[in-house]
Design an enzyme around this catalytic site. Sequence first.
Site, PDB file in Angstrom:
ATOM      1  N   GLY A  12       0.830  -1.199   0.000  1.00 19.32           N
ATOM      2  CA  GLY A  12       0.000   0.000   0.000  1.00 19.32           C
ATOM      3  C   GLY A  12       0.864   1.249   0.000  1.00 19.32           C
ATOM      4  O   GLY A  12       0.513   2.270   0.596  1.00 19.32           O
ATOM      5  N   GLY A  13       1.991   1.177  -0.699  1.00 16.54           N
ATOM      6  CA  GLY A  13       2.984   2.245  -0.632  1.00 16.54           C
ATOM      7  C   GLY A  13       2.774   3.388  -1.596  1.00 16.54           C
ATOM      8  O   GLY A  13       3.583   4.308  -1.638  1.00 16.54           O
ATOM      9  N   ASP A  59      -1.457  -7.534  -6.625  1.00 12.70           N
ATOM     10  CA  ASP A  59      -2.633  -7.634  -5.763  1.00 12.70           C
ATOM     11  C   ASP A  59      -2.297  -8.522  -4.576  1.00 12.70           C
ATOM     12  O   ASP A  59      -1.890  -9.675  -4.745  1.00 12.70           O
ATOM     13  CB  ASP A  59      -3.787  -8.238  -6.573  1.00 12.70           C
ATOM     14  N   ASN A  86       1.075  -2.775   5.280  1.00 11.67           N
ATOM     15  CA  ASN A  86       0.188  -1.618   5.375  1.00 11.67           C
ATOM     16  C   ASN A  86      -1.058  -1.731   4.502  1.00 11.67           C
ATOM     17  O   ASN A  86      -2.075  -1.102   4.796  1.00 11.67           O
ATOM     18  CB  ASN A  86       0.971  -0.351   4.998  1.00 11.67           C
ATOM     19  N   SER A 138      -5.288  -1.024  13.546  1.00  9.79           N
ATOM     20  CA  SER A 138      -6.209   0.106  13.726  1.00  9.79           C
ATOM     21  C   SER A 138      -6.742   0.090  15.152  1.00  9.79           C
ATOM     22  O   SER A 138      -6.827  -0.977  15.778  1.00  9.79           O
ATOM     23  CB  SER A 138      -7.391  -0.005  12.739  1.00  9.79           C
ATOM     24  N   TYR A 151     -14.215  -5.308   9.774  1.00 13.48           N
ATOM     25  CA  TYR A 151     -12.959  -4.563   9.758  1.00 13.48           C
ATOM     26  C   TYR A 151     -12.241  -4.696  11.093  1.00 13.48           C
ATOM     27  O   TYR A 151     -11.026  -4.950  11.142  1.00 13.48           O
ATOM     28  CB  TYR A 151     -13.248  -3.098   9.446  1.00 13.48           C
ATOM     29  N   LYS A 155      -8.491  -6.409  11.922  1.00  9.34           N
ATOM     30  CA  LYS A 155      -7.398  -5.630  12.493  1.00  9.34           C
ATOM     31  C   LYS A 155      -6.959  -6.181  13.845  1.00  9.34           C
ATOM     32  O   LYS A 155      -5.764  -6.155  14.186  1.00  9.34           O
ATOM     33  CB  LYS A 155      -7.802  -4.162  12.607  1.00  9.34           C
ATOM     34  N   ILE A 184      -6.708   8.784  10.470  1.00  5.41           N
ATOM     35  CA  ILE A 184      -5.582   9.469   9.831  1.00  5.41           C
ATOM     36  C   ILE A 184      -6.097  10.177   8.585  1.00  5.41           C
ATOM     37  O   ILE A 184      -6.942   9.652   7.857  1.00  5.41           O
ATOM     38  CB  ILE A 184      -4.470   8.469   9.445  1.00  5.41           C
TER      39      ILE A 184
END
Length: 246
Positions: A12-13, A59, A86, A138, A151, A155, A184
């Site tokens: 996820g950079g 992916d 990430n 998270s 979610y 996490k 964030i």
Amino acid sequence: MALKNKTAIITGGGSGIGLACAKLFCKNGAKVVIFGRRKSRLERAVCEIGENAIFFQGDITQDQDVKELVNSSLKHLNRIDILVNNAGTSSSSPLHKMENSHWDSIMDINLKGVFRLSKQILPYMLEQKKGNFIHISSIYGLIGFKGYSGYGVSKAAIAQFSRSIAIEYGPDGIRSNTISPGIIETNMTAAIRRDNQLEKNLLKGYPLGRFGLPQDVANACLFLASDQSSFITGINLPVDGGYTAQ
């Protein structure tokens, strides 16, 4: 420089937290491979980061893409010192209305993606007798939030997965830690911040009076990636402006 001669993969950079980490890591001497699905975004990110960064498009839910990411990273970097897990997705739904496919998609990206890549990298870190995992979780994995059951579960599981790595592979010189950000200011939270009343209500829960910035999480990642944290493993660090202190 805190990461001189170190190498890192950051999933996820191409934007948000991942991009902030890549920039900061490179600024501190690391060589970085960023990974994501959108080629155009990755190309722009590499231009922003500079010459010590390359990208690999793929992916995280596809085993072959993950294998090729690791092989390509080793080809270009010769070793992998740090993995920042990430990549992730966020979506909400009342539990009683959630489709099985919705639940499965969240788990496949947020949790199984972390498993896939960690599993592929571990043999090389074992051979090196050194390695460092940083998993982005998270605060939704620490406390409950209405509408975010899937979610939150994904996490929370990441943090447990990280602790398991820390215990199992600590004797092999491998560390594993988790960071749990609050809200964030990224594209993922843009809708929240466009709703003035919702933003105002949510900010009441943050003692520091603001949401976080990608740089706030990147700073924490830099510390955990560096030798300054060499005696720290198995922790879950909230970066949340005090939200979970209440």
